[in-house]
Design a protein around this motif. Structure first.
Motif, PDB file in Angstrom:
ATOM      1  N   GLN A  79     -33.116  29.503  -3.923  1.00 36.65           N
ATOM      2  CA  GLN A  79     -33.765  28.685  -4.932  1.00 36.65           C
ATOM      3  C   GLN A  79     -34.881  27.912  -4.232  1.00 36.65           C
ATOM      4  N   ARG A  80     -35.825  27.413  -5.022  1.00 35.67           N
ATOM      5  CA  ARG A  80     -36.947  26.696  -4.430  1.00 35.67           C
ATOM      6  C   ARG A  80     -36.467  25.441  -3.701  1.00 35.67           C
ATOM      7  N   LEU A  81     -36.988  25.239  -2.509  1.00 38.80           N
ATOM      8  CA  LEU A  81     -36.611  24.091  -1.693  1.00 38.80           C
ATOM      9  C   LEU A  81     -37.349  22.844  -2.176  1.00 38.80           C
ATOM     10  N   CYS A  82     -36.624  21.720  -2.306  1.00 44.14           N
ATOM     11  CA  CYS A  82     -37.231  20.463  -2.750  1.00 44.14           C
ATOM     12  C   CYS A  82     -37.769  19.691  -1.543  1.00 44.14           C
ATOM     13  N   ALA A  83     -39.027  19.335  -1.590  1.00 48.72           N
ATOM     14  CA  ALA A  83     -39.640  18.551  -0.521  1.00 48.72           C
ATOM     15  C   ALA A  83     -39.752  17.101  -0.942  1.00 48.72           C
ATOM     16  N   VAL A  84     -39.380  16.187  -0.034  1.00 49.38           N
ATOM     17  CA  VAL A  84     -39.514  14.758  -0.312  1.00 49.38           C
ATOM     18  C   VAL A  84     -40.440  14.139   0.735  1.00 49.38           C
ATOM     19  N   PRO A  85     -41.606  13.657   0.318  1.00 49.08           N
ATOM     20  CA  PRO A  85     -42.577  13.124   1.277  1.00 49.08           C
ATOM     21  C   PRO A  85     -42.093  11.839   1.934  1.00 49.08           C
TER      22      PRO A  85
END
Length: 490
Positions: free
Chosen positions: A293-299
């Motif tokens: 599944q698409r990986l969630c990026a947190v800045p």
């Protein structure tokens, strides 16, 4: 306003990120062609104008999500929604693309006539319907429903005394300061909402049924800053774009080929931030592998920082029922809530929900195959814009728009009225989008299919696509369409 019987060479549906990019390519690579961008809403920007929830941002860097022809000049690499909308708006204005947009114009149906070699579009403008004809129709409206989000039926929700909100329809006057907030979901929207709302809310709880892969990334690209100091804006943008593309493709391939090593890397990075192995094991270690599944990026790790400050928490459990004071879980715990946000995903809708017909025969999209991720079998002079699932949407969107221009130029050069993709051998079908995400699996059966080999396979590799797409021999798989009925096979 569109007059009945009006004709333009190319119609682009949607004035979002893809549609504005498509307009640029048509006017620069097909300068003799007339075109119009039809936008159902009253503003451009698409996703970036529709969504207004707190903290909305991209999880792709702007050097790749931005256009290759328009440098990204802002400081942050991972940008907020208003900054992205401003960038799209300024790009449209700078290149005169905004002059071709017709707002409040929804395409509800499109009929192809082989006798006339053109599309006739049924347009809805307010309560009125009008028609517009074109030679080539290009859908840049994405693949989700702007009017409806995915809304599961939660047991007991009618007893809840607080406020229910869906992020896609965020109330402008929602006051969450000092309130207890529960965000249902664990995708990109949820991990964006949690740190943004935690700044003012008493406490924000993210309730997930199972963990999602979440990775902290720098909000600002220091290497990009140095490059922009040394090089002119256009050249710097190209260099940074190339650097980020190589990194993103490399990391994706690493995750797919060495999933166990990728799991260890991601959990290790999260543990380093949260300093709690048990917490990471329980809430941030999914059963599926990275990029299934698409990986969630947190800045700048803002999501994790909110947890460390005690302003946010993650709960992994299932909902038993809503109660007046909040949500009771299967474990028996009650999550108190003044506000519950259902960040449960999008509702897919193929290409804006346009009803297609070819010579009076309805087109069943699920019977079609996609050629080069762009055109559909049995449907002449029609293309769709589908971005990558493992990289910035714009990377493929721009390639698609360039290919569409090449197809139109090829059609003119050969003296054809129209072209349609035709497989030369039987294809093994696969879903169009290959992610296991729930919002995709719920509706993917309504979409066209991809095949098992090029050019019928929708590849998730920009480096390969960028090297081959514009070198495609169009004569091999595109057939000329004569002034006869053409809805043959799929």
């Amino acid at each position: 306003m569109t007059a009945a019987g009006e004709y333009v060479d190319v119609v682009i549906v949607g004035a979002g990120l893809s549609g504005i990019g498509a307009g640029y390519r048509v006017q620069t690579e097909l300068p003799g062609k007339s075109y119009a961008i039809l936008e159902a809403r009253e503003a451009l920007g698409g996703t970036w104008d529709l969504f207004r929830y707190p903290g909305i941002r991209s999880d792709s860097d702007m050097f790749t999500l931005g256009y290759p022809f328009e440098p990204w000049r802002d400081a942050k690499s991972i940008a907020d929604g208003p900054s992205i909308l401003r960038y799209i708006t300024e790009t449209a204005r700078r290149h005169g693309i905004d002059e071709h947009i017709r707002y409040g114009t929804k395409v509800v149906a499109a009929q192809w006539s082989s006798a006339e070699s053109r599309w006739t579009l049924t347009l809805r403008q307010g309560d009125a319907e009008r028609t517009l004809s074109c030679r080539f129709l290009y859908s840049c409206s994405g693949y989700y429903n702007y009017d409806q989000g995915h809304a599961p039926e939660f047991p007991g929700v009618e007893t809840f005394s607080g406020t229910m909100v869906h992020p896609q329809f965020w109330p402008e006057d929602l006051d969450y300061a000092g309130k207890k907030v529960v965000v249902i979901g664990s995708g990109a929207t949820a991990v964006t909402l949690v740190p943004a709302m935690a700044e003012e809310a008493e406490r924000v709880t993210m309730l997930q049924r199972s963990p999602t892969w979440i990775s902290a990334v720098p909000g600002r690209d220091k290497q990009a800053d140095k490059i922009r100091e040394l090089l002119p804006a256009g050249l710097a943008h190209r260099v940074i774009r190339t650097k980020n593309i190589l990194f993103n493709v490399g990391f994706y391939q690493y995750c797919r080929r060495r999933p166990q090593a990728a799991r260890k890397l991601l959990t290790g990075l999260t543990t380093r931030i949260l300093k709690d192995e048990k917490l990471v094991a329980e809430h941030f270690t999914p059963e599926y592998n990275p990029w299934d599944q698409r990986l969630c990026a947190v800045p700048d790790a803002d999501f994790f920082k909110a947890m460390r400050k005690g302003k946010a928490e993650v709960v992994t459990d299932h909902i038993d029922t809503f109660v007046p004071e909040g949500i009771r879980l299967k474990s028996g715990r009650v999550l108190p809530a003044d506000i519950v946000i259902s960040a449960t995903g999008l509702k897919l809708l193929a290409f804006g929900g346009i009803t297609l017909e070819v010579d009076g025969e309805p087109v069943n999209l699920s019977d079609r195959f996609v050629w080069q991720g762009t055109m559909l079998t049995g449907v002449p002079n029609f293309a769709v814009c589908i971005g990558y699932t493992n990289a910035s949407w714009t990377l493929r969107a721009d390639l698609t728009s360039r290919l569409v221009c090449k197809v139109i130029a090829h059609t003119d050069r050969r003296g054809y009225e129209a072209v349609v993709p035709q497989p030369q051998a039987e294809l093994t079908e696969h879903p169009l989008l290959d992610l296991a995400s729930g919002y995709i699996q719920r509706s993917i059966g309504d979409f066209p299919r991809q095949g098992d080999r090029h050019p019928w396979k929708v590849r998730q590799n920009y480096l390969l696509d960028s090297a081959t797409t514009m070198r495609t021999n169009l004569d091999k798989t595109l057939q000329p369409v004569r002034r006869t009925a053409v809805l043959s096979n799929a």
